[in-house]
Design an enzyme around this catalytic site. Structure first.
Site, PDB file in Angstrom:
ATOM      1  N   GLY A  95       1.800   3.778   1.972  1.00  0.00           N
ATOM      2  CA  GLY A  95       2.510   4.112   2.864  1.00  0.00           C
ATOM      3  C   GLY A  95       3.527   3.089   3.328  1.00  0.00           C
ATOM      4  N   LYS A  96       3.440   1.887   2.649  1.00  0.00           N
ATOM      5  CA  LYS A  96       4.407   0.844   2.997  1.00  0.00           C
ATOM      6  C   LYS A  96       5.992   1.270   2.650  1.00  0.00           C
ATOM      7  CE  LYS A  96       1.514  -1.432   5.058  1.00  0.00           C
ATOM      8  NZ  LYS A  96       0.101  -0.643   4.988  1.00  0.00           N
ATOM      9  N   VAL A  97       6.925   0.582   3.219  1.00  0.00           N
ATOM     10  CA  VAL A  97       8.485   0.908   2.991  1.00  0.00           C
ATOM     11  C   VAL A  97       8.565   0.176   1.602  1.00  0.00           C
ATOM     12  CG1 VAL A  97       9.132   1.060   5.350  1.00  0.00           C
ATOM     13  CG2 VAL A  97       9.181  -1.135   3.969  1.00  0.00           C
ATOM     14  N   GLN A 101       0.833  -1.244  -0.091  1.00  0.00           N
ATOM     15  CA  GLN A 101      -0.149   0.135  -0.158  1.00  0.00           C
ATOM     16  C   GLN A 101       0.746   1.276  -0.232  1.00  0.00           C
ATOM     17  OE1 GLN A 101      -0.323   2.020   3.068  1.00  0.00           O
ATOM     18  NE2 GLN A 101      -2.063   3.524   1.887  1.00  0.00           N
TER      19      GLN A 101
END
Length: 423
Positions: A201-203, A199
């Protein structure tokens, strides 16, 4: 120090932007354009004689995690559905889920017809504990989902000791832990199945996307079909004009395929991931030295056997009473105002979450009876309560600048503590 910025005072940080997320460059744009111009935007389209991007990414992500098999999907929630169905979880079963997590690990259990049974967490790490798993076990338990939360890793050895004794498989939800390691092994490879989210915002991100990894060939074959309407990859080379997926039908599946455009982004982003991890660690170490000097603050701890963390949300923990009677959410508001970037308190535990509302859907009625609700919700959750009261969180991108950013965070905490009466 001046009045808190929350009340119109001069903020600690002015006219200095924070790093933007996601990160991309000309190479990212070229990867997307190449995928776009290929006119092959999904695996459900005739092959051009080469592996589709989503299969290439799955192979590279499996290699990154030192595991033989990976199936890419469209969302992290889909990855959890596929994992549960691969393990044959269904109506009448129970799945143990941490109470302190995003709603998806619980809602997907309901989607496969089972009952999510909430378990308490370690108040320091935010992760489910072996003791809480043991308390929540029953004869109906079919799986346990351990979420590696924020910037820590669940006690995998302890949890596996409990699940192994009970004969129950462990699913590792690694949506917030790409690249973290437990005793040198990538998280997601210690349990039977690991799931990931990509998603925005994930790293590791493609806007949306997900993956299922496993070392079990049978689970891999089943997972392929569960995500592609009962189809899987051919065992042979596919010629141009042919379909990459063959209709197998060993198990009925759904359509959770990753697009080629998402896979193109991930193929560009994956080689950047470890350098970004290293950069975040450098800034985090500076921040943690500053927190130690400040006194009364510290990071979310990493268990001793966790040999690398993956910082999705960086967490600062403080002792009760550090900010008087102000709740963590109010402190986070003040910190956001001082720094010009978002800080927040942990989401409410699932038993208090406005997102956990099984009674609003008729499809969940068979599992979510009054007895099911009590079974899911009614136990001790003191670990969740303490974690929520004493933890402040920010997005990992705040650690992608330079070490002066860490200094600003420390100065802002010092100011807020000094003027706590204004909260």
């Amino acid at each position: 120090m001046s009045t808190l910025a929350l009340h119109g005072g001069s903020p600690v940080r002015q006219d200095r932007p924070w790093p933007a997320w996601p990160q991309y460059d000309d190479a990212t744009e070229q990867e997307l354009l190449t995928a776009l111009r290929s006119r092959r935007w999904a695996i459900s389209w005739p092959s051009d004689g080469t592996w589709p991007r989503e299969r290439r990414f799955a192979a590279e992500f499996a290699s990154y995690n030192d595991v033989p098999y990976c199936v890419s999907v469209d969302h992290g929630s889909s990855a959890l559905v596929v994992a549960l169905e691969a393990l044959d979880v269904g109506p009448g079963d129970e799945v143990i889920v941490p109470a302190m997590t995003w709603v998806a690990p619980a809602s997907v259990v309901l989607r496969v017809g089972a009952l999510p049974v909430l378990a308490d967490i370690d108040p320091r790490t935010g992760c489910i504990t072996p003791e809480a798993v043991r308390v929540a076990l029953s004869a109906r338990t079919k799986a346990v989902i351990a979420v590696h939360l924020a910037a820590s890793v669940a006690d995998l050895d302890g949890i596996l000791a409990v699940t192994g004794e009970a004969g129950v498989p462990l699913i590792e939800d690694c949506a917030q832990a790409h690249g973290a390691r437990w005793r040198g092994r990538a998280v997601g490879t210690v349990g039977a199945v690991g799931t990931f989210s990509f998603q925005n915002g994930k790293v590791l991100t493609a806007g949306e996307g997900g993956a299922v990894i496993t070392s079990d060939e049978g689970l891999y074959r089943r997972a392929q079909q569960l995500r592609a309407d009962s189809r899987r990859y051919s065992d042979h080379d596919v010629l141009a004009g042919q379909m990459d997926l063959i209709e197998d039908g060993e198990v009925m599946g759904g359509n959770y395929g990753m697009t080629e455009l998402s896979a193109a982004l991930l193929l560009d982003q994956l080689p950047r991931l470890d350098a970004q991890h290293n950069h975040r660690e450098k800034v985090a170490r500076t921040l943690e030295l500053g927190l130690a000097e400040l006194g009364g603050f510290g990071p979310i701890p990493l268990p001793e056997k966790a040999t690398r963390r993956s910082i999705y949300e960086y967490g600062i923990q403080f002792r009760t009473g550090t900010f008087g009677q102000a709740p963590a959410g109010r402190v986070a508001e003040a910190l956001s105002a001082e720094l010009g970037t978002n800080w927040w308190a942990p989401d409410p535990p699932l038993y208090d979450s406005t997102l956990m509302r099984p009674h609003t859907k008729r499809r969940f009625a068979a599992a979510w009876t009054e007895e099911g609700r009590r079974r899911s919700f009614e136990r001790d959750f003191s670990g969740c309560e303490q974690y929520a009261r004493t933890t402040l969180l920010c997005h990992h991108s705040a650690l992608l600048g330079d070490t002066s950013d860490a200094d600003d965070i420390v100065r802002a905490l010092d100011k807020i503590r000094d003027r706590q009466e204004e909260l």
